[in-house]
Enzyme design. Sequence first.
Site: not given
Length: 325
Positions: A160, A163, A165, A204, A208, A222, A228-229
């Site tokens: 990741r 993205y 950095e 995303r 999905n 996954y 959490t989001r």
Amino acid sequence: MTESTQQPVPSTATSEPLRILITGSAGFIGSHLVERFLNEGHTVIGVDNYISGQRSNTELFQEHPRFTFIEADVSYGIPYEGEKLDWVMHFASPASPPHYQQFPVETLMVGAQGTQNGLELAHAHGAGFFLASTSEVYGDPLVHPQPETYWGNVNPIGVRSCYDEAKRYAEAITMAYHRSRGVNIRIIRIFNTYGPRMRPDDGRVVTNFIHQSLSGKGLTVYGDGYQTRSFQYIDDLAEGISRLMRVAYHLPVNLGNPDEYTIMQFAQEIKDLIDPKAEIIFNDMPQDDPKQRKPDISLAKNLIDWQPTISLSSGLGNVIKLFID
Ligand code: NAD
Ligand code: UDP
């Protein structure tokens, strides 16, 4: 702020007509900004190279008399030679993990050279520069919820990092142009945002799960699904952006919805809305997937009197309707 003045917080809806250049205009968020600014009477120049955007998002506006489009890779320059700009808004960057991991070099370049090209353009025009940064600057956060003062926990060499950095560098160079060249900047850290015009194959979780449950496939969770989001509807984000443009504040501001869900809870929400019998399929957890994420939005509340107003079920309802149509 508003409590003391009793005035509604201004937005671009009430400003004089502006000339606004938006990079990433054919993307999900960029296309909503184009639409909003045109509806408010502003002139908009969109720039995109379609690495992750959709031509249909440009076609929506191409007949509009106040919209022009430049097809270009902003990492190599922004070929704008028109009248004086009021704003350069830098939203170009692959944003979905599968997209940026497919294009890691391009993602680093658009965060680095693309941001600098936008800053140079803004400087040359005496325009404001607005950077779309991300909650990913907090990495896999050890502080929860995340305030803007948290410096983050990012793996600098993980999958990741191209993205995360890139966006951290983008914030750094934006601050440097502000401090050393006086560019009038804004930086927002956007938390997971969804809405109409996301690519169905975007990869995303929102697209999905909707796509999978509408087509009778299992929902791919996954890991164990306990990560959490929080999910912000696009119109809430656009309102926050518009208000921040009218306030002279130059440090990063979180814009996101603080309602936090585990991915399992989110899958259940989608099942309830589309197909309660949909199966859950457990897949491997991707490398460095943040375990928790939730914005602290106290700053945006105080600064621009902003907080999300659209519930997850009503926002998802709008998106699902469009997937069905
Ligand atoms: P998106 O992929 O739908 O849109 C990005 C657009 O930028 C695409 O149209 C793409 O073709 C364009 N682009 C990429 N590199 C380019 C380049 N070098 N030159 C010209 N155009 C280029 O993604 P999005 O969800 O609309 O995200 C927009 C911005 O908001 C991104 O900067 C992203 O990092 C940021 N952001 C989005 C979210 C979210 O949840 N959607 C969260 C945090 C940050
Ligand atoms: N996710 C998932 N199934 C999917 C896609 C994503 O469980 O089909 C998870 C992913 O591992 C992450 C979360 O959902 O924990 C949000 O992923 P997304 O790619 O939408 O954005 P991120 O917040 O990771 O950038």
